[in-house]
Design a protein around this motif. Sequence first.
Motif, PDB file in Angstrom:
ATOM      1  N   LEU A  65       0.826  -1.208   0.000  1.00  0.00           N
ATOM      2  CA  LEU A  65       0.000   0.000   0.000  1.00  0.00           C
ATOM      3  C   LEU A  65       0.862   1.261   0.000  1.00  0.00           C
ATOM      4  O   LEU A  65       0.508   2.267  -0.627  1.00  0.00           O
ATOM      5  N   ALA A  66       2.017   1.217   0.698  1.00  0.00           N
ATOM      6  CA  ALA A  66       2.935   2.364   0.695  1.00  0.00           C
ATOM      7  C   ALA A  66       3.471   2.634  -0.701  1.00  0.00           C
ATOM      8  O   ALA A  66       3.633   3.794  -1.105  1.00  0.00           O
ATOM      9  N   VAL A  67       3.736   1.576  -1.449  1.00  0.00           N
ATOM     10  CA  VAL A  67       4.221   1.723  -2.824  1.00  0.00           C
ATOM     11  C   VAL A  67       3.168   2.415  -3.684  1.00  0.00           C
ATOM     12  O   VAL A  67       3.496   3.308  -4.484  1.00  0.00           O
ATOM     13  N   TRP A  68       1.907   2.026  -3.532  1.00  0.00           N
ATOM     14  CA  TRP A  68       0.845   2.661  -4.320  1.00  0.00           C
ATOM     15  C   TRP A  68       0.716   4.147  -4.003  1.00  0.00           C
ATOM     16  O   TRP A  68       0.508   4.966  -4.905  1.00  0.00           O
ATOM     17  N   VAL A  69       0.856   4.510  -2.724  1.00  0.00           N
ATOM     18  CA  VAL A  69       0.811   5.931  -2.347  1.00  0.00           C
ATOM     19  C   VAL A  69       2.010   6.671  -2.928  1.00  0.00           C
ATOM     20  O   VAL A  69       1.872   7.776  -3.483  1.00  0.00           O
ATOM     21  N   MET A  70       3.195   6.064  -2.844  1.00  0.00           N
ATOM     22  CA  MET A  70       4.401   6.696  -3.372  1.00  0.00           C
ATOM     23  C   MET A  70       4.300   6.913  -4.885  1.00  0.00           C
ATOM     24  O   MET A  70       4.687   7.965  -5.400  1.00  0.00           O
ATOM     25  N   CYS A  71       3.753   5.926  -5.595  1.00  0.00           N
ATOM     26  CA  CYS A  71       3.591   6.068  -7.047  1.00  0.00           C
ATOM     27  C   CYS A  71       2.667   7.232  -7.385  1.00  0.00           C
ATOM     28  O   CYS A  71       2.900   7.971  -8.351  1.00  0.00           O
ATOM     29  N   GLY A  72       1.607   7.401  -6.593  1.00  0.00           N
ATOM     30  CA  GLY A  72       0.698   8.514  -6.823  1.00  0.00           C
ATOM     31  C   GLY A  72       1.363   9.860  -6.596  1.00  0.00           C
ATOM     32  O   GLY A  72       1.179  10.799  -7.386  1.00  0.00           O
ATOM     33  N   ILE A  73       2.150   9.971  -5.523  1.00  0.00           N
ATOM     34  CA  ILE A  73       2.856  11.232  -5.229  1.00  0.00           C
ATOM     35  C   ILE A  73       3.879  11.534  -6.316  1.00  0.00           C
ATOM     36  O   ILE A  73       3.986  12.675  -6.796  1.00  0.00           O
ATOM     37  N   LEU A  74       4.630  10.510  -6.733  1.00  0.00           N
ATOM     38  CA  LEU A  74       5.640  10.699  -7.776  1.00  0.00           C
ATOM     39  C   LEU A  74       4.992  11.122  -9.091  1.00  0.00           C
ATOM     40  O   LEU A  74       5.514  11.996  -9.802  1.00  0.00           O
ATOM     41  N   SER A  75       3.840  10.538  -9.406  1.00  0.00           N
ATOM     42  CA  SER A  75       3.133  10.906 -10.632  1.00  0.00           C
ATOM     43  C   SER A  75       2.645  12.352 -10.587  1.00  0.00           C
ATOM     44  O   SER A  75       2.704  13.067 -11.587  1.00  0.00           O
ATOM     45  N   MET A  76       2.157  12.794  -9.414  1.00  0.00           N
ATOM     46  CA  MET A  76       1.688  14.172  -9.301  1.00  0.00           C
ATOM     47  C   MET A  76       2.840  15.161  -9.448  1.00  0.00           C
ATOM     48  O   MET A  76       2.706  16.186 -10.124  1.00  0.00           O
ATOM     49  N   ILE A  77       3.996  14.852  -8.848  1.00  0.00           N
ATOM     50  CA  ILE A  77       5.166  15.723  -8.978  1.00  0.00           C
ATOM     51  C   ILE A  77       5.587  15.809 -10.448  1.00  0.00           C
ATOM     52  O   ILE A  77       5.868  16.893 -10.973  1.00  0.00           O
ATOM     53  N   GLY A  78       5.617  14.661 -11.113  1.00  0.00           N
ATOM     54  CA  GLY A  78       5.978  14.659 -12.526  1.00  0.00           C
ATOM     55  C   GLY A  78       4.991  15.430 -13.378  1.00  0.00           C
ATOM     56  O   GLY A  78       5.378  16.152 -14.302  1.00  0.00           O
ATOM     57  N   ALA A  79       3.694  15.291 -13.071  1.00  0.00           N
ATOM     58  CA  ALA A  79       2.662  15.991 -13.841  1.00  0.00           C
ATOM     59  C   ALA A  79       2.807  17.503 -13.726  1.00  0.00           C
ATOM     60  O   ALA A  79       2.606  18.235 -14.706  1.00  0.00           O
ATOM     61  N   LEU A  80       3.175  18.002 -12.546  1.00  0.00           N
ATOM     62  CA  LEU A  80       3.386  19.442 -12.373  1.00  0.00           C
ATOM     63  C   LEU A  80       4.561  19.926 -13.216  1.00  0.00           C
ATOM     64  O   LEU A  80       4.513  21.011 -13.807  1.00  0.00           O
ATOM     65  N   CYS A  81       5.622  19.124 -13.289  1.00  0.00           N
ATOM     66  CA  CYS A  81       6.778  19.492 -14.123  1.00  0.00           C
ATOM     67  C   CYS A  81       6.385  19.536 -15.596  1.00  0.00           C
ATOM     68  O   CYS A  81       6.805  20.439 -16.335  1.00  0.00           O
ATOM     69  N   TYR A  82       5.576  18.569 -16.027  1.00  0.00           N
ATOM     70  CA  TYR A  82       5.139  18.551 -17.423  1.00  0.00           C
ATOM     71  C   TYR A  82       4.195  19.704 -17.723  1.00  0.00           C
ATOM     72  O   TYR A  82       4.113  20.168 -18.859  1.00  0.00           O
ATOM     73  N   ALA A  83       3.473  20.176 -16.719  1.00  0.00           N
ATOM     74  CA  ALA A  83       2.606  21.337 -16.918  1.00  0.00           C
ATOM     75  C   ALA A  83       3.445  22.566 -17.256  1.00  0.00           C
ATOM     76  O   ALA A  83       3.082  23.359 -18.128  1.00  0.00           O
ATOM     77  N   GLU A  84       4.589  22.732 -16.568  1.00  0.00           N
ATOM     78  CA  GLU A  84       5.486  23.838 -16.905  1.00  0.00           C
ATOM     79  C   GLU A  84       6.064  23.663 -18.303  1.00  0.00           C
ATOM     80  O   GLU A  84       6.122  24.614 -19.094  1.00  0.00           O
ATOM     81  N   LEU A  85       6.502  22.458 -18.638  1.00  0.00           N
ATOM     82  CA  LEU A  85       7.078  22.213 -19.962  1.00  0.00           C
ATOM     83  C   LEU A  85       6.058  22.470 -21.063  1.00  0.00           C
ATOM     84  O   LEU A  85       6.369  23.091 -22.087  1.00  0.00           O
ATOM     85  N   GLY A  86       4.833  21.987 -20.855  1.00  0.00           N
ATOM     86  CA  GLY A  86       3.817  22.114 -21.887  1.00  0.00           C
ATOM     87  C   GLY A  86       3.387  23.545 -22.154  1.00  0.00           C
ATOM     88  O   GLY A  86       3.018  23.880 -23.285  1.00  0.00           O
ATOM     89  N   THR A  87       3.440  24.406 -21.127  1.00  0.00           N
ATOM     90  CA  THR A  87       3.037  25.803 -21.320  1.00  0.00           C
ATOM     91  C   THR A  87       4.201  26.708 -21.716  1.00  0.00           C
ATOM     92  O   THR A  87       3.982  27.758 -22.316  1.00  0.00           O
ATOM     93  N   SER A  88       5.425  26.328 -21.389  1.00  0.00           N
ATOM     94  CA  SER A  88       6.585  27.130 -21.791  1.00  0.00           C
ATOM     95  C   SER A  88       7.113  26.728 -23.162  1.00  0.00           C
ATOM     96  O   SER A  88       7.797  27.508 -23.829  1.00  0.00           O
ATOM     97  N   ILE A  89       6.807  25.488 -23.597  1.00  0.00           N
ATOM     98  CA  ILE A  89       7.162  25.031 -24.948  1.00  0.00           C
ATOM     99  C   ILE A  89       5.867  24.575 -25.603  1.00  0.00           C
ATOM    100  O   ILE A  89       5.584  23.367 -25.701  1.00  0.00           O
ATOM    101  N   PRO A  90       5.034  25.511 -26.066  1.00  0.00           N
ATOM    102  CA  PRO A  90       3.682  25.176 -26.536  1.00  0.00           C
ATOM    103  C   PRO A  90       3.670  24.603 -27.949  1.00  0.00           C
ATOM    104  O   PRO A  90       3.072  25.160 -28.862  1.00  0.00           O
ATOM    105  N   ARG A  91       4.344  23.479 -28.146  1.00  0.00           N
ATOM    106  CA  ARG A  91       4.346  22.795 -29.433  1.00  0.00           C
ATOM    107  C   ARG A  91       4.035  21.324 -29.222  1.00  0.00           C
ATOM    108  O   ARG A  91       4.336  20.761 -28.172  1.00  0.00           O
TER     109      ARG A  91
END
Length: 490
Positions: A65-91
């Motif tokens: 269960l700890a692994v599933w929580v960690m995967c969710g947190i890691l995915s959210m952190i990654g998604a925020l980084c991709y949000a910056e990439l997607g809006t600063s490189i809008p292609r």
Amino acid sequence: MNTTTSENVKITDSMSTKKRGSVGLKKQLGLLEGVAIILGIIFGSGIFISPSGVMNEAGSVGVSLAVWVMCGILSMIGALCYAELGTSIPRSGGDYTYLFEAYGPLPAFLYLWDAMLVFVPTTNAIMGLTFANYVIKPFFPDCDNPDQAVRLLAAAMICFITFINCWNVKATTKIQNVFMFTKISALVLIIVCGGVYLHSNGFSKFTNPWQGSVTDPGKLAVSVYSGIFSYSGWNFLNFMTEELKNPYVNLPRAIYISMPLVTIIYVLANVAYLAVLTPHDMVTTNAIAVTFSHLAMGSFEWVMPLMVALSAFGGLCVNIMTSSRICCVGARYGHFPTFLSYINVERYTPTPALVFLNILSLFMLFTSDVNILITYSSIVEAFFTMLSVSSVLWNRWKRPNTNRPIKVSLWIPITYVIVSLFLIVLPCYVRPFQVGMGVGITLLGIPVYYVCVVWKTKPAWFQNSLKHVTFTIQKFFVVAKEEKADGVWE
């Protein structure tokens, strides 16, 4: 003018992001629709496959269960980084574009190379095997599924869905719309039945949650890869920015709402599994939802394998459709043979790319062990995802004046890169074969890049051979070039 929606994400207005009078996608999606789209992207067949792999490496209920929580947190952190990439490189282009902008054409080519030879066909094979296992398991409730039967049915399904994609794009999208409902319904059914079973039989299976816990870092890293597979799709969230109302506010908010929600649902689904099944049951079954339904749903147990099979079918339809377009883009820009960018003139489908990926997907059925395929593809994909997130740091250093409508705090990409680095290195001694295959295929792409992309003056026999192949494919598939590729394959 700057506003801030949270401590970690800064939102800035940009007068230059959209010119008046320009034609583009209509901004008609609000925050609620954004959350729904994210959930629709992430929810798939992974949650019906991965729990066995996570438990196999974690060893205990608590660590799992700890692994599933960690995967969710890691995915959210990654998604925020991709949000910056997607809006600063809008292609368009996603990781391919981010890697090209930050590190040049070679890493971008290697990403495309691995996507076509590793990520895409392996994911197709996993979904095909999932469908086959859940269809066959009810006929073999007390023993393992016949290996050859599983692989043959998976191969037949991959070929059939490839044919559908070659025949009609609208048919594929209709299938996805119908089967999207089955994914959600199956998860809700598992959680509800697990909750009822837990209420009736007590919490005895959770009294000693850390018993049998694995402490080997390499095995724990492999368990994370099995969990991350179920969260696949979070790195495509930024593609919806253009259609969101007030995207620079709603996109991070949608991530903050949806990713914890996905994590909670996945944890609850695993609690439901564990309420009914023992860790040993989870590890030994290759169709966990069928085993669950056999014990928890009584005479209605037939519903679960049907719903999961339909979910895998719908997911495979969409994965084959979207991946063929990536192949087309790579060919259009000269990083793959030009004929892979051709379009059927009667059906308006990328038939050569679909057939090419179909063949590669069938090769991936060399094993019916889904966990081997997940580890093999996830490690390679994690490396390029880490590179894409690291480009946030690189661009901050090299291009500090770039307009960044969404700007995350530096600790977010740094944390993601450090954690990913450990997850990439640690499995090397636990799964040397899968890691070695991934590294070998990636390194093989380097000479291919220099010979087929960089080398401009190829021998006449090489160019004539490619022209002959292109002409044959063009006649056989009734295709025409979508647009001229600027590469040197042709």
